[in-house]
Design a protein around this motif. Structure first.
Motif, PDB file in Angstrom:
ATOM      1  N   VAL A 101      22.999  36.090  69.553  1.00 24.53           N
ATOM      2  CA  VAL A 101      22.381  34.206  70.845  1.00 24.53           C
ATOM      3  C   VAL A 101      23.437  34.668  71.901  1.00 24.53           C
ATOM      4  O   VAL A 101      25.222  34.812  71.512  1.00 24.53           O
ATOM      5  CB  VAL A 101      23.016  33.694  69.650  1.00 24.53           C
TER       6      VAL A 101
ATOM      7  N   GLY B 242      21.519  30.306  75.080  1.00 25.72           N
ATOM      8  CA  GLY B 242      21.070  30.195  73.854  1.00 25.72           C
ATOM      9  C   GLY B 242      20.014  31.496  73.717  1.00 25.72           C
ATOM     10  O   GLY B 242      18.957  30.890  72.681  1.00 25.72           O
ATOM     11  N   GLU B 243      19.353  32.404  74.167  1.00 33.13           N
ATOM     12  CA  GLU B 243      18.417  32.845  73.929  1.00 33.13           C
ATOM     13  C   GLU B 243      18.808  33.741  73.091  1.00 33.13           C
ATOM     14  O   GLU B 243      20.397  34.409  72.433  1.00 33.13           O
ATOM     15  CB  GLU B 243      18.053  33.811  75.071  1.00 33.13           C
TER      16      GLU B 243
ATOM     17  N   ARG C 198      12.125  32.684  70.564  1.00 28.69           N
ATOM     18  CA  ARG C 198      12.730  33.795  71.948  1.00 28.69           C
ATOM     19  C   ARG C 198      14.246  33.193  71.696  1.00 28.69           C
ATOM     20  O   ARG C 198      15.488  32.981  72.389  1.00 28.69           O
ATOM     21  CB  ARG C 198      12.158  32.489  72.779  1.00 28.69           C
ATOM     22  N   ASN C 199      14.926  31.895  71.274  1.00 26.53           N
ATOM     23  CA  ASN C 199      15.407  30.939  71.628  1.00 26.53           C
ATOM     24  C   ASN C 199      16.425  30.092  70.252  1.00 26.53           C
ATOM     25  O   ASN C 199      15.507  30.102  69.592  1.00 26.53           O
ATOM     26  CB  ASN C 199      15.833  30.074  73.073  1.00 26.53           C
TER      27      ASN C 199
END
Length: 85
Positions: A27, A31-32, A75-76
């Motif tokens: 992470v 947050g990705e 993605r996140n």
């Protein structure tokens, strides 16, 4: 594994995580979910251990899962939370 930290946050909120779910990735500060090394080997081991689903970074191309292991591409953190909970 940083993804475990967010999964623990969900369980603290009384939302159980499936015991069939694994997660692989890192992470980032925003947050990705980022790729980690030796992802294919990690997926093989996850499958061998009996997991049936695995969160993986969406950005990774040409990733094949062992038969019987479903890849949940995110993605996140927000997407991961929506998939898991």
């Amino acid at each position: 594994n940083n993804i475990l930290l967010f999964l623990c946050n969900g369980t603290a909120a009384d939302k159980p995580v499936s015991d069939q779910l694994a997660a692989v990735g890192e992470v980032g500060l925003t947050g990705e979910i980022r790729a980690v090394g030796q992802l294919s080997q990690r997926l093989s081991e996850i499958h061998r251990l009996g997991f049936t689903q695995c969160l993986v970074p969406r950005a990774v191309r040409d990733l094949r899962a062992p038969e019987g292991l479903e890849l949940l591409r995110v993605r996140n953190i927000r997407e991961a939370m929506a998939v898991v909970f």
